[in-house]
Design a protein around this motif. Structure first.
Motif, short mmCIF file in Angstrom:
data_model
loop_
_atom_site.label_atom_id
_atom_site.label_comp_id
_atom_site.label_asym_id
_atom_site.label_seq_id
_atom_site.Cartn_x
_atom_site.Cartn_y
_atom_site.Cartn_z
N SER A 369 0.83 -1.20 0.00
CA SER A 369 0.00 0.00 0.00
C SER A 369 0.87 1.26 0.00
O SER A 369 1.85 1.35 0.75
N PRO A 370 0.53 2.25 -0.81
CA PRO A 370 1.29 3.50 -0.82
C PRO A 370 1.19 4.25 0.51
O PRO A 370 1.99 5.15 0.78
N ASN A 371 0.23 3.87 1.33
CA ASN A 371 0.06 4.52 2.63
C ASN A 371 0.96 3.92 3.71
O ASN A 371 1.09 4.49 4.79
N THR A 372 1.57 2.76 3.43
CA THR A 372 2.48 2.15 4.39
C THR A 372 3.85 2.81 4.25
O THR A 372 4.44 2.82 3.18
N LYS A 373 4.36 3.35 5.35
CA LYS A 373 5.59 4.14 5.33
C LYS A 373 6.84 3.37 5.73
O LYS A 373 7.95 3.72 5.31
N ALA A 374 6.70 2.35 6.57
CA ALA A 374 7.88 1.60 7.01
C ALA A 374 7.44 0.34 7.72
O ALA A 374 6.30 0.22 8.20
N LEU A 375 8.37 -0.63 7.77
CA LEU A 375 8.15 -1.84 8.56
C LEU A 375 9.09 -1.82 9.75
O LEU A 375 10.28 -1.53 9.63
N LEU A 376 8.55 -2.17 10.92
CA LEU A 376 9.33 -2.22 12.15
C LEU A 376 9.59 -3.67 12.50
O LEU A 376 8.64 -4.45 12.70
N SER A 436 10.52 8.90 13.10
CA SER A 436 10.29 10.28 12.66
C SER A 436 11.04 10.57 11.37
O SER A 436 10.49 11.19 10.44
N PHE A 437 12.28 10.07 11.28
CA PHE A 437 13.07 10.25 10.06
C PHE A 437 12.40 9.57 8.87
O PHE A 437 12.28 10.15 7.79
N LEU A 438 11.97 8.31 9.06
CA LEU A 438 11.37 7.55 7.95
C LEU A 438 10.05 8.15 7.51
O LEU A 438 9.69 8.09 6.33
N LEU A 439 9.30 8.71 8.45
CA LEU A 439 8.01 9.32 8.11
C LEU A 439 8.18 10.60 7.30
O LEU A 439 7.27 10.99 6.55
N GLN A 440 9.33 11.25 7.46
CA GLN A 440 9.53 12.55 6.82
C GLN A 440 10.42 12.48 5.57
O GLN A 440 10.79 13.50 5.01
N ILE A 441 10.78 11.25 5.14
CA ILE A 441 11.57 11.11 3.92
C ILE A 441 10.79 11.68 2.73
O ILE A 441 9.60 11.39 2.55
N GLN A 442 11.46 12.48 1.92
CA GLN A 442 10.83 13.05 0.73
C GLN A 442 10.64 11.98 -0.34
O GLN A 442 11.33 10.95 -0.34
N ASP A 443 9.73 12.22 -1.25
CA ASP A 443 9.36 11.23 -2.25
C ASP A 443 10.55 10.77 -3.08
O ASP A 443 10.69 9.57 -3.39
N VAL A 449 15.36 4.61 -1.97
CA VAL A 449 15.39 3.54 -0.98
C VAL A 449 14.61 2.33 -1.48
O VAL A 449 15.06 1.18 -1.36
N SER A 450 13.45 2.58 -2.06
CA SER A 450 12.63 1.49 -2.59
C SER A 450 13.35 0.71 -3.68
O SER A 450 13.34 -0.53 -3.69
N LYS A 451 14.00 1.43 -4.57
CA LYS A 451 14.73 0.78 -5.67
C LYS A 451 15.89 -0.05 -5.14
O LYS A 451 16.11 -1.20 -5.56
N ALA A 452 16.64 0.50 -4.18
CA ALA A 452 17.77 -0.22 -3.60
C ALA A 452 17.31 -1.48 -2.88
O ALA A 452 17.95 -2.53 -2.95
#
Length: 515
Positions: A369-376, A436-443, A449-452
């Protein structure tokens, strides 16, 4: 030197796993079996427990052939005296007995040979419970590959796993966290048996270099033959984006509708067990507001989802879920629990959502989902950890503890390389700052990060890679030749040596008497 054993084009491989439920070990076993099957081998799985309501789809939909043996024995003796490991060993031995009898006892099938007639196997792949290995080899006459997820002696409690200059160290816990003398006495023969039976396998594999180092320290007698590292991998095609038109493997259904939202979401997947430390995710989530790392409005719109395997018959599962719910209450977090895929829609104001035994569609939706920002990923000193691989295959940044297997799979964003996530000390303060850092990453940065992350999984952790590694291990084991012939050769040469010694002794006596 004996001539090399002729390898058949197709091997017949049997997998033996105690409980085909939902967990990292089960995911690895299923993927390994599927990867070998795709390479043309004949694969059959044997287990003592297989609940269609709590298992991976491949074991339920006919993709893999599964036989349940030895399910008649209970899983424990008594709540006050569970003897869980003893009964686990007994169930494994019963499964092995029924399997061997089905292989060697002719028809008709009866209670002691329920699968007769059963064709013989070239290799068995065993994991978790090693007590059956000698019986499969010496009575069944079949070579065995043992996959070590982690030494059971270290999972039984009372051990501290730490980091030292040489890599890792293990030692008994001190003080109140240690174990009683009675339990030490109880565990001693079990631990020795585990070391002996693991050493009987023809080839031993492990899921990470971390586990291999721990293995050598846990089993000093086996240290000269360290396990071969075969990383758990995933079927990348199984993690296709959710599509309302039904394209891809995750189709729109009620189980997805009840968890769908437009709110920013953080996810954490693990079995509901105390050692998985899911409380860290909840505390770090709450710390975002407490430390004012994001605005109150942003926090109220944020959602944390904790999903994973849950067995109501496992006391640890029940207690862990209850403690996590109590933690939400103490932190004034609104939570909701989904116990089944046909549950009502999740309340829109839910801050922490618990999903028990999530479906494949739910998992895929949350990961893509595009709304999911990170996995913990919360466990410390985790043996490997398949969940970060699943997340990275979907291009999702991962926050994990800076120890164990995840340090081999996740590239920290601060490393200067193509980062795939963050590795941090497992405490709420550090994790809330990382969130907080992961939530504020710019597009743009999120795209890199996604590609890597995707590239790393495709190159190192794909199902094709797992299939190649597992096939090599199975063929290497098969290449050792017939066990019974080897034993026969040992007996023949041993007998010849005794005859030679006797002849020399007799000749010496005759010479002395002749003098």
């Amino acid at each position: 030197m004996a001539p090399p054993v002729k390898q058949p084009d197709k091997l017949r491989i049997g997998f033996i796993h105690p409980d085909l439920g939902i967990g990292g070990a089960e995911r690895l076993v299923v993927d390994a079996a599927v990867s070998l099957q795709r390479r043309g081998h004949d694969v059959v799985m044997f287990t003592s427990r297989h609940d269609p309501k709590r298992c991976f789809e491949e074991t339920r939909d006919g993709t893999l052939k599964v036989h349940v043996l030895g399910s008649s024995l209970p899983r424990s003796f008594h709540p006050k005296l569970p003897l869980t490991i003893v009964f686990s060993m007994l169930k494994s031995l019963l499964l092995t007995f029924l399997l061997i009898m089905s292989l060697h006892w002719p028809e008709p099938a009866m209670f002691f040979n329920p699968l007769a007639p059963l064709n013989s196997f070239d290799v068995f792949v065993v994991d978790q419970q090693s007590v059956c290995v000698p019986f499969l080899r010496f009575i069944g006459g079949t070579r065995v590959v043992f996959y070590c997820h982690f030494p059971d002696k270290l999972l039984s409690g009372g051990w501290e796993i730490g980091i030292d200059k040489s890599g890792q160290q293990i030692e008994r816990k001190k003080g109140t966290e240690g174990i009683s003398l009675l339990k030490k006495i109880y565990r001693w023969p079990i631990d020795k048996l585990e070391e002996f039976t693991t050493g009987q396998a023809d080839i031993v594999l492990s899921n990470s270099h971390f586990t291999s180092r721990i293995y050598a320290r846990a089993f000093p007698r086996l240290a000269k033959r360290p396990p071969r590292v075969v990383y758990p991998c995933i079927d990348i095609e199984a993690y296709q984006p959710f599509s309302k038109t039904g394209k891809g493997k995750s189709k729109l259904d009620h189980s997805v509708e009840i968890i769908s939202t437009d709110r920013p979401t953080l996810i954490s997947f693990n079995r509901f067990e105390a050692k998985k430390n899911a409380a860290l995710a909840i505390r770090a989530f709450a710390q975002l507001k407490e430390d004012q790392l994001i605005s109150v409005k942003e926090f109220d719109n944020l959602r944390l989802v904790l999903g994973g395997g849950y067995d109501k018959d496992e006391l640890d599962n029940v207690q862990t879920l209850s403690s996590l719910q109590s933690l939400c209450d103490s932190l004034n977090l609104r939570y909701h629990t989904l116990a089944a895929p046909d549950s009502p829609v999740t309340p829109s104001n839910t801050q922490v959502l618990f999903i028990l035994n999530f479906t494949v569609a739910q998992r895929t939706h949350l990961l893509t989902s595009p709304n999911t920002k990170a996995l913990l990923y919360t466990p410390a000193n985790e043996h490997f950890g398949i969940v970060p691989i699943e997340a990275m295959s979907c291009g999702l940044p991962v926050l994990a503890a800076d120890s164990g297997g995840p340090t081999e799979t996740i590239v920290d964003l601060s490393s200067g390389e193509e980062g795939t996530g963050l590795l941090r000390s497992p405490n709420p303060k550090d994790w809330s700052a990382a969130l907080s850092f992961l939530l504020q990453i710019q597009d743009e940065e999120r795209g890199r990060v996604s590609k890597a992350a995707r590239n790393r999984v495709e190159s190192k952790f794909s199902l094709a890679t797992l299939g190649e590694d597992m096939e090599k291990a199975c063929r290497d084991a098969f290449g050792f030749g017939s066990i019974h012939e080897t034993i026969g050769d040992i007996l023949i040469w041993g007998g010849a040596a005794l005859i030679a010694v006797g002849a020399i002794g007799l000749a010496t006596m005759i010479f002395i008497l002749a003098e």
